[in-house]
Motif scaffolding. Structure first.
Motif, PDB file in Angstrom:
ATOM      1  N   LEU A   6      97.396 -33.189 -26.338  1.00 41.17           N
ATOM      2  CA  LEU A   6      97.628 -34.310 -27.236  1.00 41.17           C
ATOM      3  C   LEU A   6      97.675 -33.899 -28.705  1.00 41.17           C
ATOM      4  CD1 LEU A   6      95.277 -36.936 -25.557  1.00 41.17           C
ATOM      5  CD2 LEU A   6      97.782 -36.981 -25.572  1.00 41.17           C
TER       6      LEU A   6
ATOM      7  N   PRO B 223      96.052 -43.057 -32.528  1.00 40.60           N
ATOM      8  CA  PRO B 223      96.467 -43.076 -31.118  1.00 40.60           C
ATOM      9  C   PRO B 223      96.008 -41.839 -30.329  1.00 40.60           C
ATOM     10  CG  PRO B 223      98.265 -43.779 -32.530  1.00 40.60           C
ATOM     11  CD  PRO B 223      97.190 -43.274 -33.437  1.00 40.60           C
ATOM     12  N   VAL B 224      95.970 -40.701 -30.991  1.00 47.83           N
ATOM     13  CA  VAL B 224      95.508 -39.479 -30.318  1.00 47.83           C
ATOM     14  C   VAL B 224      94.036 -39.616 -29.959  1.00 47.83           C
ATOM     15  CG1 VAL B 224      95.166 -36.989 -30.525  1.00 47.83           C
ATOM     16  CG2 VAL B 224      97.206 -38.063 -31.518  1.00 47.83           C
TER      17      VAL B 224
ATOM     18  N   ARG C 263      93.301 -31.356 -21.978  1.00 42.03           N
ATOM     19  CA  ARG C 263      93.884 -32.633 -22.389  1.00 42.03           C
ATOM     20  C   ARG C 263      93.940 -32.741 -23.908  1.00 42.03           C
ATOM     21  NH1 ARG C 263      97.590 -36.304 -21.626  1.00 42.03           N
ATOM     22  NH2 ARG C 263      96.943 -38.455 -22.051  1.00 42.03           N
TER      23      ARG C 263
ATOM     24  N   ARG D 211      92.413 -42.381 -29.530  1.00 44.35           N
ATOM     25  CA  ARG D 211      92.240 -43.418 -28.504  1.00 44.35           C
ATOM     26  C   ARG D 211      92.564 -42.860 -27.116  1.00 44.35           C
ATOM     27  NH1 ARG D 211      95.274 -46.882 -30.648  1.00 44.35           N
ATOM     28  NH2 ARG D 211      93.668 -47.707 -32.027  1.00 44.35           N
ATOM     29  N   GLU D 212      93.572 -41.990 -27.042  1.00 39.27           N
ATOM     30  CA  GLU D 212      93.923 -41.360 -25.771  1.00 39.27           C
ATOM     31  C   GLU D 212      92.788 -40.469 -25.270  1.00 39.27           C
ATOM     32  OE1 GLU D 212      96.449 -41.162 -23.563  1.00 39.27           O
ATOM     33  OE2 GLU D 212      97.558 -42.815 -24.462  1.00 39.27           O
TER      34      GLU D 212
END
Length: 303
Positions: free
Chosen positions: A224, A242-243, A220, A245-246
């Protein structure tokens, strides 16, 4: 031919017939490899016409590196030339392997201008047997995993399956890599670091948990981060958030950083790189992705 009419040859006549020196023929005779058929009235050794053929065989075997004991057995009919040749090939293979290691060590020493102490250590480590190299790795792995039942089974099995297969004909670079790796495996600080990484992995799981959670996360992460890196996103920039947070949700960045830094830092990356070098295997193509995440986490933990 001896002038007594017997058709027998003296050592001097054998020497002229074969091109060998009298000294060499006398030595082989003294060693029992070339036995005279009789002696002259004056006590000189005499040989029959077959002595020339025997000398040619002796010379051939000796030029091929066959020892006198083996030559003696061939001439006595106790072993065949083929059997002796097979034994000699095995011995030569071992010698060639040793010489290749010697050449690699000397090349490395010359390239790095190594000290006497460094040269001694490099030579010692380069000549360890495969079993001895694997013992060093096994001790490292045992210490890292001891008592940690909740480590991801996939991680546990991969770590235990790690081998150190230094080639029989190593390059100077491979010798360098093995020496550096061996020192790293025995470094108390690095051993403690790997142990900490396994403790954190174990803390994230439970005994008997299905395998693969760590590898799922690694996959994963690459999915990302690789595109973010390709777009040129700086790990310290707001665009990296954002990366993260993902990957980690709202988990405290300092806590996540501790886990990531334990398993994906420069020393661990170097450890994996060295194993790939020694084993002549491809290096991991994703080391920079993990380094990007650690850099992004560190920038936020420090802010």
């Amino acid at each position: 031919m001896n002038d007594d009419g017997t058709g027998l040859l003296t050592i001097g006549e054998l020497a002229r017939a074969t091109g060998l020196t009298v000294r060499t023929i006398r030595y082989w005779s003294d060693e029992g490899v070339l036995t005279p058929v009789t002696r002259s009235a004056g006590g000189h050794r005499l040989y029959d016409a077959q002595g020339v053929a025997r000398l040619e065989l002796i010379r051939t075997l000796r030029e091929l590196g066959v020892g006198l004991d083996d030559v003696r057995q061939v001439l006595a009919g106790e072993r065949t030339v083929a059997q002796v040749a097979a034994t000699q090939v095995s011995a030569l293979d071992a010698q060639i392997s040793s010489l290749k290691v010697t050449r690699a060590v000397l090349s490395s020493v010359a390239r790095h201008d190594s000290t006497a102490k460094e040269t001694t250590l490099m030579n010692k480590l380069a000549r360890l047997s495969a079993a001895e190299r694997q013992r060093i790795m096994a001790e490292f792995v045992t210490e890292a995993l001891q008592g940690l039942d909740a480590v991801d089974p996939e991680v546990r099995e991969r770590l235990r399956a790690t081998t150190v297969d230094l080639a029989a004909d190593p390059t100077p670079e491979e010798v360098d890599a093995w020496v550096e790796l061996a020192e790293m495996l025995q470094d108390p600080e690095f051993r403690a670091q790997m142990r900490r990484a396994m403790e954190l992995n174990s803390a994230d799981g439970t005994p008997g948990e299905a395998r693969g959670r760590s590898l799922w996360f690694a996959k994963r992460l690459v999915e990302l981060v690789a595109p973010a890196r390709e777009r040129g996103i700086n790990p310290e920039s707001p665009e990296a958030e954002p990366v993260l947070r993902e990957l980690f949700g709202d988990a405290p960045r300092a806590d996540v950083l501790e886990r990531m830094a334990a398993g994906f830092n420069e020393r661990v990356a170097r450890y994996r790189e060295l194993i790939a070098l020694v084993n002549r295997a491809p290096a991991s193509p994703h080391a920079e992705d993990f380094a990007w995440v650690v850099a992004a986490l560190r920038a936020r933990a420090d802010s």
